[in-house]
Design a protein around this motif. Sequence first.
Motif, PDB file in Angstrom:
ATOM      1  N   LEU A  33      11.786  -1.130   9.079  1.00 40.45           N
ATOM      2  CA  LEU A  33      11.741   0.244   8.382  1.00 40.45           C
ATOM      3  C   LEU A  33      10.099   0.027   7.484  1.00 40.45           C
ATOM      4  O   LEU A  33      10.395  -0.875   6.726  1.00 40.45           O
ATOM      5  N   LEU A  34       9.146   0.407   8.116  1.00 41.00           N
ATOM      6  CA  LEU A  34       7.881   0.347   7.326  1.00 41.00           C
ATOM      7  C   LEU A  34       7.492   1.627   6.240  1.00 41.00           C
ATOM      8  O   LEU A  34       7.193   2.782   7.001  1.00 41.00           O
ATOM      9  N   ASP A  35       7.127   1.117   5.111  1.00 43.51           N
ATOM     10  CA  ASP A  35       6.626   2.149   4.066  1.00 43.51           C
ATOM     11  C   ASP A  35       5.253   1.916   3.996  1.00 43.51           C
ATOM     12  O   ASP A  35       4.745   0.838   3.702  1.00 43.51           O
ATOM     13  N   VAL A  36       4.398   2.765   4.645  1.00 40.29           N
ATOM     14  CA  VAL A  36       2.883   2.461   4.677  1.00 40.29           C
ATOM     15  C   VAL A  36       2.188   3.232   3.321  1.00 40.29           C
ATOM     16  O   VAL A  36       1.050   3.281   3.501  1.00 40.29           O
ATOM     17  N   ARG A  37       3.064   3.616   2.491  1.00 35.44           N
ATOM     18  CA  ARG A  37       2.410   4.276   1.190  1.00 35.44           C
ATOM     19  C   ARG A  37       1.786   2.902   0.462  1.00 35.44           C
ATOM     20  O   ARG A  37       1.833   1.762   0.690  1.00 35.44           O
ATOM     21  N   GLU A  38       1.212   3.363  -0.705  1.00 35.36           N
ATOM     22  CA  GLU A  38       0.658   2.207  -1.564  1.00 35.36           C
ATOM     23  C   GLU A  38       1.785   1.691  -2.639  1.00 35.36           C
ATOM     24  O   GLU A  38       2.805   2.323  -2.765  1.00 35.36           O
ATOM     25  N   PRO A  39       1.527   0.482  -3.014  1.00 36.45           N
ATOM     26  CA  PRO A  39       2.706  -0.339  -3.688  1.00 36.45           C
ATOM     27  C   PRO A  39       3.173   0.525  -4.914  1.00 36.45           C
ATOM     28  O   PRO A  39       4.338   0.735  -5.169  1.00 36.45           O
ATOM     29  N   ASP A  40       2.222   1.086  -5.569  1.00 36.15           N
ATOM     30  CA  ASP A  40       3.000   2.046  -6.780  1.00 36.15           C
ATOM     31  C   ASP A  40       3.577   3.168  -6.429  1.00 36.15           C
ATOM     32  O   ASP A  40       4.537   3.532  -6.946  1.00 36.15           O
ATOM     33  N   GLU A  41       3.204   3.840  -5.234  1.00 33.31           N
ATOM     34  CA  GLU A  41       4.157   4.831  -4.728  1.00 33.31           C
ATOM     35  C   GLU A  41       5.505   4.221  -4.159  1.00 33.31           C
ATOM     36  O   GLU A  41       6.551   4.811  -4.467  1.00 33.31           O
ATOM     37  N   PHE A  42       5.586   3.146  -3.338  1.00 34.45           N
ATOM     38  CA  PHE A  42       6.691   2.248  -3.249  1.00 34.45           C
ATOM     39  C   PHE A  42       7.677   2.047  -4.155  1.00 34.45           C
ATOM     40  O   PHE A  42       8.909   2.311  -4.347  1.00 34.45           O
ATOM     41  N   HIS A  43       7.245   1.554  -5.187  1.00 34.80           N
ATOM     42  CA  HIS A  43       7.846   1.073  -6.519  1.00 34.80           C
ATOM     43  C   HIS A  43       8.590   2.310  -7.049  1.00 34.80           C
ATOM     44  O   HIS A  43       9.500   2.195  -8.151  1.00 34.80           O
ATOM     45  N   GLN A  44       7.946   3.571  -7.073  1.00 32.32           N
ATOM     46  CA  GLN A  44       8.495   4.765  -7.728  1.00 32.32           C
ATOM     47  C   GLN A  44       9.770   5.306  -7.019  1.00 32.32           C
ATOM     48  O   GLN A  44      10.399   6.110  -7.642  1.00 32.32           O
ATOM     49  N   GLY A  45       9.906   4.806  -5.744  1.00 30.61           N
ATOM     50  CA  GLY A  45      11.015   5.104  -4.871  1.00 30.61           C
ATOM     51  C   GLY A  45      10.653   4.915  -3.434  1.00 30.61           C
ATOM     52  O   GLY A  45       9.687   5.449  -3.074  1.00 30.61           O
ATOM     53  N   HIS A  46      11.779   4.491  -2.813  1.00 31.54           N
ATOM     54  CA  HIS A  46      11.484   4.439  -1.448  1.00 31.54           C
ATOM     55  C   HIS A  46      12.883   4.373  -0.557  1.00 31.54           C
ATOM     56  O   HIS A  46      14.080   4.378  -1.364  1.00 31.54           O
ATOM     57  N   LEU A  47      12.900   4.220   0.737  1.00 31.04           N
ATOM     58  CA  LEU A  47      14.191   4.703   1.525  1.00 31.04           C
ATOM     59  C   LEU A  47      14.765   2.948   1.489  1.00 31.04           C
ATOM     60  O   LEU A  47      14.060   1.785   1.486  1.00 31.04           O
ATOM     61  N   ALA A  48      15.907   2.764   1.475  1.00 33.38           N
ATOM     62  CA  ALA A  48      16.666   1.576   1.429  1.00 33.38           C
ATOM     63  C   ALA A  48      16.307   0.751   2.534  1.00 33.38           C
ATOM     64  O   ALA A  48      16.278   1.471   3.734  1.00 33.38           O
ATOM     65  N   GLY A  49      16.130  -0.411   2.452  1.00 34.39           N
ATOM     66  CA  GLY A  49      15.706  -1.578   3.438  1.00 34.39           C
ATOM     67  C   GLY A  49      14.271  -1.320   3.856  1.00 34.39           C
ATOM     68  O   GLY A  49      13.812  -2.302   4.859  1.00 34.39           O
ATOM     69  N   ALA A  50      13.481  -0.514   3.436  1.00 33.77           N
ATOM     70  CA  ALA A  50      12.112  -0.440   3.741  1.00 33.77           C
ATOM     71  C   ALA A  50      11.246  -1.637   3.130  1.00 33.77           C
ATOM     72  O   ALA A  50      11.502  -2.120   2.057  1.00 33.77           O
ATOM     73  N   ILE A  51      10.322  -2.035   3.752  1.00 36.02           N
ATOM     74  CA  ILE A  51       9.191  -2.961   3.395  1.00 36.02           C
ATOM     75  C   ILE A  51       8.020  -2.205   3.220  1.00 36.02           C
ATOM     76  O   ILE A  51       7.775  -1.476   4.172  1.00 36.02           O
ATOM     77  N   ASN A  52       7.211  -2.651   2.164  1.00 36.81           N
ATOM     78  CA  ASN A  52       5.941  -2.118   2.037  1.00 36.81           C
ATOM     79  C   ASN A  52       4.819  -2.646   2.700  1.00 36.81           C
ATOM     80  O   ASN A  52       4.403  -3.714   2.410  1.00 36.81           O
ATOM     81  N   VAL A  53       4.313  -2.001   3.633  1.00 36.64           N
ATOM     82  CA  VAL A  53       2.805  -2.754   4.141  1.00 36.64           C
ATOM     83  C   VAL A  53       1.738  -1.510   4.040  1.00 36.64           C
ATOM     84  O   VAL A  53       2.020  -0.553   4.868  1.00 36.64           O
ATOM     85  N   PRO A  54       1.187  -1.065   3.197  1.00 38.10           N
ATOM     86  CA  PRO A  54       0.066  -0.215   2.792  1.00 38.10           C
ATOM     87  C   PRO A  54      -0.594   0.055   3.961  1.00 38.10           C
ATOM     88  O   PRO A  54      -1.167  -0.964   4.761  1.00 38.10           O
ATOM     89  N   ARG A  55      -1.050   1.264   4.270  1.00 36.65           N
ATOM     90  CA  ARG A  55      -1.623   1.581   5.512  1.00 36.65           C
ATOM     91  C   ARG A  55      -3.177   0.604   5.384  1.00 36.65           C
ATOM     92  O   ARG A  55      -3.347   0.418   6.589  1.00 36.65           O
ATOM     93  N   GLY A  56      -3.841   1.007   4.522  1.00 39.74           N
ATOM     94  CA  GLY A  56      -5.087   0.076   4.257  1.00 39.74           C
ATOM     95  C   GLY A  56      -4.951  -1.428   4.826  1.00 39.74           C
ATOM     96  O   GLY A  56      -6.066  -1.847   5.253  1.00 39.74           O
ATOM     97  N   ILE A  57      -3.823  -2.162   4.913  1.00 35.71           N
ATOM     98  CA  ILE A  57      -3.982  -3.555   5.344  1.00 35.71           C
ATOM     99  C   ILE A  57      -2.977  -3.762   6.593  1.00 35.71           C
ATOM    100  O   ILE A  57      -2.786  -4.759   6.863  1.00 35.71           O
TER     101      ILE A  57
END
Length: 126
Positions: A33-57
Amino acid sequence: MQTVHDMVQSAKKEIQEITLDQADAAIHDADVLLDVREPDEFHQGHLAGAINVPRGILEFTLDNEPSLQDRHQKIVLYCKTSGRAALAAQTMKAMGYQYVQSIQGGFDAWHAAGRKVVTPSLPDFE
């Protein structure tokens, strides 16, 4: 000349976008489960089990992270409202990923529907 809106609409014609009703089962069956938002968005709240890989990278991370290189993994993506996730899914499809789905409406729709969100908490120093 295309606008970003045009690019997102074009991407959505090429990818598999799933509804919130379909998302629970898709996430349950997904390998990633990939969250492609920016890290600051991810740290404000995300879906359980998601990993953060920003769209830009995204492309660089997919190419360099061994756990994400299997093109046959089932992957569910989301962003804030679904635009970045649609572009990310289109890119992943072009890179040879076979099973990529994007959540329609993204995090905002998920949250507005009252679905569970993980919000990291900071330690209490008092």
